[in-house]
Design an enzyme around this catalytic site. Structure first.
Site, short mmCIF file in Angstrom:
data_model
loop_
_atom_site.label_atom_id
_atom_site.label_comp_id
_atom_site.label_asym_id
_atom_site.label_seq_id
_atom_site.Cartn_x
_atom_site.Cartn_y
_atom_site.Cartn_z
N ALA A 1 17.20 6.59 -3.53
CA ALA A 1 17.48 7.73 -3.02
C ALA A 1 18.20 8.38 -4.26
O ALA A 1 19.28 7.98 -4.84
CB ALA A 1 18.62 7.88 -1.89
N VAL A 2 18.03 9.68 -4.64
CA VAL A 2 18.62 10.45 -5.93
C VAL A 2 18.86 11.64 -5.07
O VAL A 2 17.90 12.46 -4.71
CB VAL A 2 18.09 10.46 -7.06
CG1 VAL A 2 18.66 11.56 -8.21
CG2 VAL A 2 17.83 8.95 -7.79
N GLU B 1 6.82 0.52 -2.05
CA GLU B 1 6.04 1.41 -1.54
C GLU B 1 6.32 2.95 -1.63
O GLU B 1 7.63 3.17 -1.63
CB GLU B 1 5.90 1.08 -0.09
CG GLU B 1 5.19 -0.32 0.34
CD GLU B 1 5.42 -0.72 1.91
OE1 GLU B 1 6.29 0.03 2.51
OE2 GLU B 1 4.64 -1.74 2.25
N ASN C 1 3.98 11.94 -2.92
CA ASN C 1 5.32 12.04 -3.45
C ASN C 1 4.83 11.72 -5.03
O ASN C 1 5.30 10.86 -5.86
CB ASN C 1 6.03 10.81 -3.24
CG ASN C 1 7.75 11.04 -3.53
OD1 ASN C 1 7.83 11.80 -4.72
ND2 ASN C 1 8.66 10.51 -2.88
N TYR D 1 7.61 5.65 -11.23
CA TYR D 1 7.51 4.30 -11.12
C TYR D 1 6.39 4.07 -12.20
O TYR D 1 6.56 2.81 -12.72
CB TYR D 1 6.88 4.12 -9.49
CG TYR D 1 7.91 4.13 -8.64
CD1 TYR D 1 9.05 4.12 -8.70
CD2 TYR D 1 7.49 4.76 -7.55
CE1 TYR D 1 10.24 4.28 -7.86
CE2 TYR D 1 8.46 4.89 -6.34
CZ TYR D 1 10.04 4.53 -6.50
OH TYR D 1 10.82 5.24 -5.74
#
Length: 135
Positions: free
Chosen positions: A60-61, A93, A98, A105
């Site tokens: 989370a950012v 995952e 997104n 990633y």
């Protein structure tokens, strides 16, 4: 890691239906092999190591801290922590919808190794990504 602080960051980073509360985060941290990296007010990552594999449970950012390299830093720390705990590969995952997370990633060296059809509540597929953790 403080589950209340992490939950506040998760709530600020995800839609309400996807946000994890402090109890969920505390349960994740209590699992064998779990660890987290917290950047107060900005973001965090939760990881679990089992045998020689690790999994990103969540990253989370908060929106105001995005596009400044924090996601990459958290991923680097997650990879280093997993490697230090004996993991040879790291999995995660991500929703196929997104694009920003997928770009992060990919930049971190992850490649697609699987797909879970209609995995998310919105009907999106989950892409299963993997990266070897070289010494």
């Amino acid at each position: 890691m403080n589950p209340v602080a992490a939950a506040a960051l998760h709530a600020a980073s995800f839609p309400p239906a996807e946000a994890w509360g402090p109890d969920a985060i505390a349960l994740m941290l209590e699992m064998p092999g779990a660890f987290g990296v917290l950047r107060p007010g900005a973001g965090f990552v939760l990881v679990r190591v089992a045998a020689d594999e690790a999994e990103i449970l969540t990253l989370a950012v908060v929106p105001t801290a995005r596009r400044a390299g924090l996601g990459s830093c958290l991923m680097a720390e997650a990879m280093a922590g997993a490697r230090a705990r004996g993991a040879l590969a790291l999995f995660l995952e991500v929703s196929d919808r997104n694009a920003p997370a997928r770009a992060l990633y990919a930049a971190c060296g992850f490649t697609e190794v699987g797909r879970r059809r209609r995995y998310y509540a919105d009907g999106a597929d989950a892409l299963v990504l993997r990266r070897a953790l070289d010494a």
